[in-house]
Design an enzyme around this catalytic site. Sequence first.
Site, PDB file in Angstrom:
ATOM      1  N   HIS A 285       0.824  -1.212   0.000  1.00 18.97           N
ATOM      2  CA  HIS A 285       0.000   0.000   0.000  1.00 18.97           C
ATOM      3  C   HIS A 285       0.854   1.256   0.000  1.00 18.97           C
ATOM      4  O   HIS A 285       0.687   2.121  -0.852  1.00 18.97           O
ATOM      5  CB  HIS A 285      -0.926  -0.023   1.224  1.00 18.97           C
ATOM      6  CG  HIS A 285      -1.966   1.053   1.237  1.00 18.97           C
ATOM      7  ND1 HIS A 285      -2.258   1.844   0.150  1.00 18.97           N
ATOM      8  CD2 HIS A 285      -2.802   1.482   2.220  1.00 18.97           C
ATOM      9  CE1 HIS A 285      -3.220   2.692   0.456  1.00 18.97           C
ATOM     10  NE2 HIS A 285      -3.561   2.506   1.706  1.00 18.97           N
ATOM     11  N   HIS A 324      -1.870   0.689 -11.931  1.00 23.53           N
ATOM     12  CA  HIS A 324      -2.608   1.010 -10.715  1.00 23.53           C
ATOM     13  C   HIS A 324      -3.844   0.144 -10.650  1.00 23.53           C
ATOM     14  O   HIS A 324      -4.421  -0.229 -11.675  1.00 23.53           O
ATOM     15  CB  HIS A 324      -2.989   2.494 -10.696  1.00 23.53           C
ATOM     16  CG  HIS A 324      -3.449   2.989  -9.361  1.00 23.53           C
ATOM     17  ND1 HIS A 324      -4.750   2.870  -8.945  1.00 23.53           N
ATOM     18  CD2 HIS A 324      -2.773   3.590  -8.348  1.00 23.53           C
ATOM     19  CE1 HIS A 324      -4.864   3.386  -7.732  1.00 23.53           C
ATOM     20  NE2 HIS A 324      -3.680   3.822  -7.345  1.00 23.53           N
ATOM     21  N   ASP A 380       3.477   7.227  -7.536  1.00 20.46           N
ATOM     22  CA  ASP A 380       4.701   6.814  -6.837  1.00 20.46           C
ATOM     23  C   ASP A 380       5.940   6.902  -7.712  1.00 20.46           C
ATOM     24  O   ASP A 380       7.056   6.859  -7.213  1.00 20.46           O
ATOM     25  CB  ASP A 380       4.547   5.376  -6.336  1.00 20.46           C
ATOM     26  CG  ASP A 380       3.425   5.238  -5.331  1.00 20.46           C
ATOM     27  OD1 ASP A 380       3.426   5.998  -4.349  1.00 20.46           O
ATOM     28  OD2 ASP A 380       2.533   4.398  -5.530  1.00 20.46           O
TER      29      ASP A 380
END
Length: 466
Positions: A285, A324, A380
């Site tokens: 996560h 994702h 990210d």
Amino acid sequence: MATEQTSDATAADGAGAGTTESLTVTDNRTGKSYELPIEDGTVKGMDLRQIKVSEDEFGLMSYDPAFTNTASCRSSVTYIDGDAGILEHRGYSIAQLCEKSTFLETAYLLIFGELPTGPQLERWIFDITHHTYVHEDLKSFFEGFRYDAHPMGMLLAGVGALSTFYPDAKQIDDPEERYMSAVRLIAKVPTLAAFSYRHNMGFPYAYPDNELNFSENFLSMMFKKTEAKHVPKEALSKALDVLFILHADHEQNCSTNAVRGVGSADVDPYSAVAAGVAALYGPLHGGANEAVLKMLREIGAVDNIPGFLEKVKAREAKLMGFGHRVYKNYDPRARIIQQHMDEVFEATEYNPLVEIARELEKRALDDEYFTSRKLYPNVDFYSGIIYEAMEIPANMFTVIFAIPRTAGWVAQWMEMHEDPVTKIARPRQIYTGARELDYVPIDDRDGPDKIVGPPARRPKRPRRGA
């Protein structure tokens, strides 16, 4: 409410006897058909319970590990269209908020559902600014951790410990207590986060400076040394504020689901948010940006990118920071981060990983192998590079993620408690074990060893303290 039909009520063309806003299901075990209402593109799980072979049966259940196709709640906080790459908070696009708003204004928007007026924002900022300090006993609590304790573990413990300092927070039906909990969490989590960093580094803890704004104050608590006042460069505090907005909420992810699940037991909000921190601690996560940096360092140079991508195609390497669970298009948050990268690097030392990252993105997006699999950069991919440029160590990346996400967790917690259909979370299961076994005396038992590893023993490496 779903209604039962006889099998001969189904139309010959297979459209069923229901309206366009219903689903007709035929149970081939019994030949009976059932009309299930469709609302907001969903059918209610409990409507399946009437489908059974005999009256004494429990009824049909849905099986959906990890809630991949189950709506667990109704929410007006955050909207995501993964196919189109859209992210909105309370109807406002993430791009507009990052361009025109601040994190604290966005936090107000998430919690109260609308943008504040001038006086409302002034009061909101004042309340949060004047609740940044934590009790000195919490500082002593942090000093009790080992010198090498992971900052995320310290933050998790610190947020949970806040519930012991504010016992009235258990009065979750009191609007004033809910408001004070929201203010305290948003205000104090950055302080606890900075304390965890400085403890890990062996530095004395730095107290909040309430003359600074939210992002400046956090950077000051992180990096202040012997100077009387530490004011971060504007480019860094602005970039961090944008990153805070980008991470403020993201619908029903693992940590938000944890906050709602634990919160449904009517615990205080500090304990519920601690559950969110615990979920975020998991590498699946909250640890993706650290994995991106590791990948870029392993690539080493722009010339090595083609060979690396071939390894990815051969399943010999993983392309971190792409793809994702929700977005099947370019993550809108990643585009916004790119707009602030140059400003950050003008204010800091240039990071050579940037060239590798940009070339890797270009080559991957020019390759049908990746685009056909809807593998686009996510938030990210670039965030870790910016954090590293700010001299923030990798073990703090997830801690910083938790700071803005606290606002989203609080907003989701408040919304859940205002929802009249909220009940304590209690998922069903499909039992797969044995039943009705007879107890076997210990001398008559046999079987393979189940315990793995050596017997418990003292650690080989000497530890400091007990």
